[in-house]
Write a protein that holds these residues in place. Structure first.
Motif, mmCIF file in Angstrom:
data_model
loop_
_atom_site.group_PDB
_atom_site.id
_atom_site.type_symbol
_atom_site.label_atom_id
_atom_site.label_comp_id
_atom_site.label_asym_id
_atom_site.label_seq_id
_atom_site.Cartn_x
_atom_site.Cartn_y
_atom_site.Cartn_z
ATOM 1 N N ASP A 291 0.649 -1.256 0.259
ATOM 2 C CA ASP A 291 -0.022 0.021 -0.120
ATOM 3 C C ASP A 291 0.736 1.249 -0.004
ATOM 4 N N TRP A 292 1.961 1.110 0.548
ATOM 5 C CA TRP A 292 2.785 2.626 0.722
ATOM 6 C C TRP A 292 3.418 2.689 -0.709
ATOM 7 N N VAL A 293 2.906 4.048 -1.369
ATOM 8 C CA VAL A 293 3.521 4.236 -2.696
ATOM 9 C C VAL A 293 4.128 5.746 -2.390
ATOM 10 N N ASP A 294 3.318 6.728 -2.095
ATOM 11 C CA ASP A 294 4.025 7.903 -1.925
ATOM 12 C C ASP A 294 5.313 7.833 -1.109
ATOM 13 N N LEU A 295 5.308 7.346 -0.107
ATOM 14 C CA LEU A 295 6.410 7.111 0.828
ATOM 15 C C LEU A 295 6.805 5.662 1.093
ATOM 16 N N HIS A 296 8.058 5.348 1.445
ATOM 17 C CA HIS A 296 8.605 4.061 1.695
ATOM 18 C C HIS A 296 8.184 3.822 3.073
ATOM 19 N N ALA A 297 7.599 2.353 3.229
ATOM 20 C CA ALA A 297 7.295 2.082 4.695
ATOM 21 C C ALA A 297 8.416 1.899 5.472
ATOM 22 N N PRO A 298 8.235 2.461 6.742
ATOM 23 C CA PRO A 298 9.524 2.220 7.744
ATOM 24 C C PRO A 298 9.663 0.842 7.984
ATOM 25 N N TYR A 299 11.013 0.402 8.504
ATOM 26 C CA TYR A 299 11.278 -0.769 8.608
ATOM 27 C C TYR A 299 11.070 -1.468 10.177
ATOM 28 N N ASN A 300 10.419 -2.649 10.389
ATOM 29 C CA ASN A 300 10.376 -3.028 11.688
ATOM 30 C C ASN A 300 11.710 -3.517 12.051
ATOM 31 N N PRO A 301 12.470 -3.375 13.225
ATOM 32 C CA PRO A 301 13.715 -3.645 13.506
ATOM 33 C C PRO A 301 13.493 -5.095 14.046
ATOM 34 N N ARG A 302 12.460 -5.622 14.427
ATOM 35 C CA ARG A 302 12.386 -6.889 15.014
ATOM 36 C C ARG A 302 12.571 -8.066 14.138
ATOM 37 N N GLY A 303 12.963 -9.076 14.620
ATOM 38 C CA GLY A 303 13.230 -10.383 13.822
ATOM 39 C C GLY A 303 14.361 -10.388 12.762
ATOM 40 N N ASP A 304 13.796 -10.324 11.636
ATOM 41 C CA ASP A 304 14.505 -10.354 10.564
ATOM 42 C C ASP A 304 14.890 -8.956 9.919
ATOM 43 N N GLY A 305 13.765 -8.115 10.314
ATOM 44 C CA GLY A 305 14.048 -6.740 9.825
ATOM 45 C C GLY A 305 13.096 -6.404 8.577
ATOM 46 N N TYR A 306 12.564 -7.867 8.242
ATOM 47 C CA TYR A 306 11.718 -7.293 7.004
ATOM 48 C C TYR A 306 10.154 -7.849 7.179
ATOM 49 N N GLY A 606 17.070 -17.267 6.742
ATOM 50 C CA GLY A 606 17.482 -18.716 6.857
ATOM 51 C C GLY A 606 17.664 -18.939 8.007
ATOM 52 N N MET A 607 17.696 -18.130 9.130
ATOM 53 C CA MET A 607 17.795 -18.424 10.685
ATOM 54 C C MET A 607 16.689 -18.422 11.408
ATOM 55 N N VAL A 608 16.838 -19.104 12.720
ATOM 56 C CA VAL A 608 15.659 -18.746 13.500
ATOM 57 C C VAL A 608 15.679 -17.349 14.179
ATOM 58 N N GLU A 609 14.630 -16.625 14.129
ATOM 59 C CA GLU A 609 14.593 -15.183 14.449
ATOM 60 C C GLU A 609 13.647 -15.358 15.502
ATOM 61 N N TYR A 610 13.279 -14.062 16.125
ATOM 62 C CA TYR A 610 12.048 -14.018 17.283
ATOM 63 C C TYR A 610 11.321 -12.547 17.024
ATOM 64 N N LEU A 611 9.960 -12.686 17.163
ATOM 65 C CA LEU A 611 8.890 -11.562 16.942
ATOM 66 C C LEU A 611 8.248 -11.394 18.323
ATOM 67 N N PRO A 612 7.696 -10.191 18.516
ATOM 68 C CA PRO A 612 7.099 -9.971 19.611
ATOM 69 C C PRO A 612 5.900 -10.722 19.931
ATOM 70 N N VAL A 613 5.513 -11.065 21.442
ATOM 71 C CA VAL A 613 4.568 -11.597 21.767
ATOM 72 C C VAL A 613 3.631 -10.604 22.975
ATOM 73 N N THR A 614 2.810 -10.004 22.649
ATOM 74 C CA THR A 614 2.267 -8.799 23.240
ATOM 75 C C THR A 614 0.793 -8.883 23.582
ATOM 76 N N MET A 615 0.314 -8.215 24.833
ATOM 77 C CA MET A 615 -1.028 -8.513 25.431
ATOM 78 C C MET A 615 -1.672 -7.052 25.449
ATOM 79 N N SER A 616 -3.103 -7.042 24.896
ATOM 80 C CA SER A 616 -3.943 -5.812 25.419
ATOM 81 C C SER A 616 -4.609 -5.908 26.757
ATOM 82 N N PHE A 617 -4.582 -4.650 27.262
ATOM 83 C CA PHE A 617 -5.322 -4.629 28.507
ATOM 84 C C PHE A 617 -6.432 -3.556 28.261
#
Length: 650
Positions: A291-306, A606-617
């Motif tokens: 969806d991001w056309v006019d601007l490039h989408a920021p990069y999530n730094p977690r896990g593999d970065g993509y 090609g490696m084991v990476e980690y992504l967040p687990v978060t909870m809503s209150f």
């Protein structure tokens, strides 16, 4: 020859006369000191009255570019300042501040802030030890000198020829592409800002400048002094344009003449605005690449970065997860724009109770649903900022005893069918067990769909998901077409030969949906939202005089699943109802807390990476401060904790 000389002379005079009519403004200087890039703010903050020391300083200045000498201001209340005192201060500066480094010890200015009428300096080995070229002292010392304005501690640059003192900004690259641009206070001291005129090398990235943390001391009037802040580019800031993620919109409208009251409240508390962060276009939900056309989408730094950084507060959320030099960032949440990035990037973030802050001078998506939230990496600093920002809400000293667990939201009962070890569900279940022990209670499992069916308002006769299926897209699309799209199209067309501006696919599809709705659809959507809001307040989070909300409703915000940014998906009008829409419809606080990480096999690395687990209150409307205090207490108890920047949370 004489004629030629005369012509040259006349041309020279003419050039001088023309130049006198041209505006010429110094915008600061960029330099490298101790292998670190700095920006020298162009307006001096004070001036040394050097007197007979001018020759000494002038001589020292010849060794530095532009005669800008890096030096440090140190403050003391001791009447006798010794080498040991200086060692202690230098060690403290090294820990407390990322702007200062030992290269700022070319000179030292010792400022006495005690109550005695005089003080003495007893520095012996320090000058040789640190390579200090000169030591100056305030006028409380014998042979001390005066400054035009008192200087707080920290690193500075001294103009040798004039005695002028300039602040040092450390320059950082933005490799996550989270920012539209860096900012600095404007030069006319009007309370506005301007784009930072500095650039360091980077791959299609912006440069952000940050002042020294040592310049600021929190006070009761300014409890957030020195905390660095990024703001989503839908907030108006005096002196800056509001782009809303659209290039045509940015270029069409001029710089703003005021800063919105919500942002101004944080600035009044001492926060330091360092940049405008990217938003998905017009705060509509967008997916990276698709969806991001006019601007490039920021990069999530977690896990593999993509992985996708979620939206629409994508820039603020990714920046908080990536940069330890940033303390807070603010965004907005209409349908999930704070909570989604909080979950995807593994940081603390909130959708507050609707109406807890004024949304004046913030781009509207739907005034019926819009709220303003704040990101953090630490629950206690989050609570401190939250108490200041949402100060009109009431604090409570006790916490709810009921934990509401909707099995239809979670997928199953965790009590009758405990989740397998190693899964995100197991992480959630373990955390809920710790929360139960902390609150001295047990969860209440229930089915919200069934509860609605048996207790729905008398004027409603349809299932919950049927009632609210089109409520959200109807409100946001009809509001934003009326408040933003229609006037924007008209203004752009008038100035561009009846042409239309470019719009990203997601807002374009939702605006088309809004334009197609019948007139009565909006009022029907408001009525359906109100019916659910009143029901949820009565049946799930009733009021309590001691704890504000009798219950806390929990649901999973992110479960460590992948959402690669190189996948293409079709944009839609965001129909349907889910747990993430509860707070939207009920006007309640919904606050996201990182609780763990989930491993996955990355197709990128090609490696084991980690992504967040978060909870809503979720709690009752206007019970936000109770939740902020709960999270601070949970951090004190070791149940939750600060998150790190970079690929891993913990």
């Amino acid at each position: 020859m004489q004629a030629l000389l005369w012509f040259a002379s006349l041309a020279f005079v003419t050039a001088i006369a023309s130049a006198a009519q041209i505006s010429f403004t110094l915008t600061g200087q960029t330099l490298i000191l101790g292998n670190v890039s700095y920006f020298v703010y162009p307006k001096p903050v004070s001036t040394f009255e050097l007197g007979p020391l001018a020759g000494l300083i002038g001589y020292a200045g010849k060794a530095y570019a532009q005669e800008l000498i890096p030096f440090s201001v140190v403050s003391t209340t001791s009447t006798k300042f010794t080498d040991r005192d200086l060692d202690t201060i230098i060690a403290s500066y090294s820990v407390r501040d990322d702007v200062w480094n030992e290269a700022f010890l070319a000179g030292v200015f010792v400022k006495y802030d005690g109550s005695a009428s005089a003080a003495t300096l007893q520095l012996g080995s320090s000058q040789k030890k640190y390579g200090i070229d000169f030591v100056l002292a305030s006028n409380k010392y014998l042979t001390g000198i005066a400054t035009s304005i008192s200087l707080p501690p920290g690193p500075y640059f001294l103009k040798a020829s004039s005695g002028e003192v300039y602040e040092a900004y450390r320059l950082y690259d933005d490799p996550q592409q989270s920012f539209d641009y860096g900012v600095m206070p404007d030069l006319d001291s009007s309370g506005g800002y301007q784009i930072l005129p500095a650039k360091i090398p980077g791959a299609a990235t912006e440069t952000i400048g940050v002042p020294s943390r040592l310049y600021f001391t929190p006070t009761p009037e300014k409890p957030l002094a020195g905390l660095r802040l990024a703001v989503k580019d839908i907030y108006d800031v005096k002196g800056l344009r509001t782009g809303c993620g659209n290039r045509a919109y940015y270029n069409l409208y001029p710089e703003k003449t005021t800063t919105g009251p919500a942002l101004q409240r944080l600035l009044n508390a001492g926060m330091v605005l360092v940049g405008k962060a990217k938003t998905s276009q017009f705060a509509n939900g967008e997916t990276a690449t698709d969806d991001w056309v006019d601007l490039h989408a920021p990069y999530n730094p977690r896990g593999d970065g993509y992985q996708d950084g979620s939206s629409s507060s994508t820039g603020p959320g990714t920046a908080m997860a990536a940069y330890d030099w940033l303390d807070h960032a603010i965004g907005s949440d209409t349908g999930g724009s704070m909570r989604g990035p909080s979950g995807a990037n593994g940081v603390y973030g909130n959708r507050p109770s609707r109406g807890s802050l004024p949304t004046d001078d913030v781009m509207p998506l739907s005034p019926a649903l819009d709220t303003l939230g704040i990101f953090a990496r630490d629950a206690k600093t989050w609570a401190t900022a939250g108490h200041w920002w949402y100060a009109n809400l009431t604090s409570y000293s006790k916490f709810p005893k009921n934990i509401m667990f909707a099995v239809d939201t979670w997928g199953s009962s965790f009590l009758t069918t405990p989740p397998p070890a190693g899964t995100a569900s197991a992480t959630f279940n373990t955390f809920i067990g710790k929360l139960e022990a902390f609150l001295n209670t047990t969860r209440t499992e229930f089915n919200m769909t069934t509860l609605w069916a048996s207790t729905m308002p008398s004027n409603v006769s349809v299932p919950l998901r049927t009632l609210l299926n089109t409520t959200y897209p109807t409100l946001i699309s009809m509001d934003q077409t009326r408040l933003l799209a229609t006037p924007f199209f008209a203004d752009y067309s008038a100035q561009n030969g009846l042409r239309k501006p470019f719009i990203d696919p997601a807002p374009l599809a939702r605006w088309a949906y809004g334009y197609a709705q019948p007139t009565g659809a909006y009022n029907e959507a408001i009525a359906n939202k109100t019916a659910f809001m009143n029901w949820f307040a009565e049946q799930v989070v009733p009021a309590d005089p001691d704890t504000c909300s009798e219950s806390i409703f929990l649901y999973p915000q992110s479960s460590g699943g992948t959402n690669y940014r190189n996948n293409y998906i079709a944009c839609a009008a965001q129909l349907g109802f889910s747990a993430g829409r509860i707070a939207v419809m009920a006007e309640t606080p919904d606050m996201v807390v990182p609780i763990g990480e989930q491993p996955y096999n990355s197709t990128i690395t090609g490696m084991v990476e980690y992504l967040p687990v978060t909870m809503s209150f979720v709690a009752r409307k206007d019970c936000d401060l109770m939740l902020f205090d709960l999270f601070a207490a949970l951090q004190d108890a070791g149940i939750i904790g600060p998150v790190k920047t970079g690929t891993r949370l913990f």
